[in-house]
Enzyme design. Structure first.
Site, PDB file in Angstrom:
ATOM      1  N   HIS A 167      60.732  17.275   1.373  1.00 20.91           N
ATOM      2  CA  HIS A 167      59.650  17.612   3.026  1.00 20.91           C
ATOM      3  C   HIS A 167      59.533  19.038   2.189  1.00 20.91           C
ATOM      4  O   HIS A 167      57.910  19.475   2.725  1.00 20.91           O
ATOM      5  CB  HIS A 167      60.154  17.134   4.369  1.00 20.91           C
ATOM      6  CG  HIS A 167      59.682  17.748   5.490  1.00 20.91           C
ATOM      7  ND1 HIS A 167      58.266  16.759   6.042  1.00 20.91           N
ATOM      8  CD2 HIS A 167      58.710  19.230   5.591  1.00 20.91           C
ATOM      9  CE1 HIS A 167      57.508  17.967   6.635  1.00 20.91           C
ATOM     10  NE2 HIS A 167      58.466  18.562   6.649  1.00 20.91           N
ATOM     11  N   GLU A 168      60.363  19.940   2.614  1.00 24.06           N
ATOM     12  CA  GLU A 168      60.168  21.600   2.242  1.00 24.06           C
ATOM     13  C   GLU A 168      59.488  21.949   1.131  1.00 24.06           C
ATOM     14  O   GLU A 168      58.239  22.757   0.800  1.00 24.06           O
ATOM     15  CB  GLU A 168      61.266  22.480   2.478  1.00 24.06           C
ATOM     16  CG  GLU A 168      61.879  21.880   4.290  1.00 24.06           C
ATOM     17  CD  GLU A 168      60.700  22.198   5.404  1.00 24.06           C
ATOM     18  OE1 GLU A 168      59.645  23.253   5.037  1.00 24.06           O
ATOM     19  OE2 GLU A 168      60.791  21.377   6.499  1.00 24.06           O
ATOM     20  N   HIS A 171      55.963  21.078   1.261  1.00 26.73           N
ATOM     21  CA  HIS A 171      54.864  22.206   1.424  1.00 26.73           C
ATOM     22  C   HIS A 171      54.276  23.076   0.674  1.00 26.73           C
ATOM     23  O   HIS A 171      53.671  23.914   0.575  1.00 26.73           O
ATOM     24  CB  HIS A 171      55.905  22.361   2.846  1.00 26.73           C
ATOM     25  CG  HIS A 171      55.846  22.202   4.197  1.00 26.73           C
ATOM     26  ND1 HIS A 171      54.447  21.788   4.898  1.00 26.73           N
ATOM     27  CD2 HIS A 171      56.712  21.295   5.229  1.00 26.73           C
ATOM     28  CE1 HIS A 171      54.845  21.059   6.299  1.00 26.73           C
ATOM     29  NE2 HIS A 171      56.652  20.812   5.983  1.00 26.73           N
TER      30      HIS A 171
END
Length: 343
Positions: A167-168, A171
Site C-alpha cells: 500500500h505504501e 503511494h
C-alpha cells in the site's frame, strides 16, 4: 501502462510546481520594485519597504524553505521521529538486524521491483508504542522511504504486513507523496505571499475606511439618499469579504487536501491488492480496524494524511466525511471486494 494511477497526481504536481515558480518570480519582482522605490522620497520609501518586507522577501523565503523541506523529507523524518533505518546492503551482517527486520527490508525491495520503482525505497521501523501504522515519504520515486511501526509488525502477520507495505509502495508509485507535500505547502504559500500583506492593509488601515463608509452610509440613509448609502454599504461588504477571504480559502484548501487524501487511499489499496492479493489487503485493513488506536500528539495533523489508517468515529450526517483524511475502513474493504480502482 506503467504508473497508470499517477496521472491525476501529475496534474496536481504540475500546477503546484508552476505555482511555486510563479511565487518565485512574484517575489523577485516585488523585491526589485521595493528597492527602486527606496530612492524616490520618504513616502515611496515606506511603500518600497512594504513591498520588500511584506511581499518580496517572504515569497523568496517560502520558495527556498519549501524546496528544502520537499527534498529533505526523508532525513527530516528520520531525525524527527524515532526511526530505525534498515540498510539493505548490510542485511547479511550477523547480529545487526533481526529476522523480522531482514524479512521486512527484503519484502519491500521485492514489492518495489514488482511495481517497477527505479530504486527501492529506504525501509524504516518507527520505534513507538503498540499503535499499528505505516506511512511513506519522499520527493521522488527514486528517493523515498516507507516506515512501519513496531505495533504493525507486532500485531499483523507477515502476509498482512506485506500488503500494508505494498500500500505504501503504491503511494510512492502513484506520486502521492509528492502531490501531498506540494498541496500542504500551497496553503502556506498563499497565506504568506498573498493574504498576509493584504490583511495588513485591510485590517489595520481598511477598518477605519470601512467605519467611515458605514457612518456615511447611515447618514445618507437618514436623509433618504439611499442610492449614495447603498454605494457606501457595498464598500463595507467588500471589506468584510476581503477580511474573510483567508478563512474561506483555508476551508477550500483543506477540503481539497482531504479529498485528495481520501482519493489516493483507494488507489494505494488497489496497488496493494494487485501486488499481493485482495484477501491480504482486506485482512490487513480489517485487523487494523479492530486494533485500538491512540495517535501520538507530536505532528498529529501533519501525519494524519500519511498514515495508512486514522481514528474515524462512526458519525452520521450528509457531510461528516468532509472532516476526515481517510475513507472509513469498511468503504475501503468494499472497494477492494468490488474491484474498484484495480486495473
Amino acid at each position: 501502462m506503467k504508473f497508470k494511477n499517477a496521472r491525476g497526481n501529475l496534474a496536481v504536481i504540475t500546477i503546484m510546481t508552476l505555482f511555486c515558480f510563479g511565487v518565485f518570480i512574484y517575489g523577485l519582482c516585488a523585491s526589485y520594485y521595493g528597492v527602486l522605490l527606496f530612492q524616490q522620497g520618504a513616502f515611496s520609501f515606506i511603500i518600497g519597504l512594504f513591498f520588500l518586507v511584506c511581499i518580496g522577501l517572504p515569497s523568496l523565503y517560502w520558495v527556498i524553505s519549501t524546496t528544502y523541506q520537499y527534498f529533505s523529507a526523508v532525513p527530516t523524518y528520520i531525525n524527527q521521529r524515532n526511526i530505525r533505518v534498515i540498510n539493505p546492503y548490510l542485511l547479511d551482517e550477523k547480529g545487526l538486524y533481526s529476522n523480522e527486520e531482514q524479512w521486512l527490508c527484503t519484502a519491500v525491495r521485492d514489492i518495489a521491483i514488482a511495481e517497477n520503482i527505479p530504486k527501492p525505497p529506504v525501509v524504516g521501523i518507527e520505534l513507538c508504542d503498540d499503535n499499528a501504522n505505516a506511512y511513506a515519504v519522499g520527493a521522488t520515486r527514486s528517493y523515498s522511504m516507507v516506515v512501519a511501526t513496531t505495533g504493525l509488525i507486532k500485531h499483523l502477520n507477515r502476509e498482512q504486513v506485506a500488503a500494508v507495505m505494498a500500500h505504501e509502495i503504491g503511494h510512492i508509485a502513484n506520486l502521492d507523496t509528492m502531490a501531498k507535500t506540494l498541496l500542504s505547502a500551497a496553503w502556506g504559500g498563499v497565506m504568506m505571499i498573498l493574504f498576509t500583506p493584504m490583511l495588513l492593509v485591510v485590517w489595520y488601515l481598511g477598518r477605519f475606511v470601512a467605519l467611515l463608509m458605514l457612518g456615511a452610509g447611515l447618514i445618507y440613509g437618514l436623509f433618504g439618499n439611499w442610492q449614495e448609502a447603498m454605494g457606501f454599504f457595498t464598500g463595507v461588504v467588500i471589506w468584510l469579504v476581503l477580511l474573510m477571504l483567508p478563512s474561506m480559502t483555508q476551508f477550500l484548501v483543506t477540503l481539497l487536501t482531504f479529498w485528495h487524501s481520501r482519493w489516493r487511499e483507494y488507489h494505494a489499496d488497489a496497488v496493494a491488492a494487485r501486488l499481493t492479493s485482495v484477501d491480504a489487503m482486506v485482512s490487513a485493513l480489517a485487523t487494523l480496524d479492530r486494533l485500538p488506536f491512540q495517535p501520538p500528539k507530536k505532528n498529529r495533523e501533519q501525519m494524519s494524511t500519511l498514515w495508512v489508517r486514522v481514528p474515524i468515529k462512526e458519525e452520521t450526517g450528509t457531510f461528516h466525511w468532509l472532516k476526515h483524511t481517510h475513507p472509513p475502513i469498511h468503504k475501503r474493504i468494499e472497494a477492494l471486494r468490488r474491484g474498484f480502482y484495480i486495473k
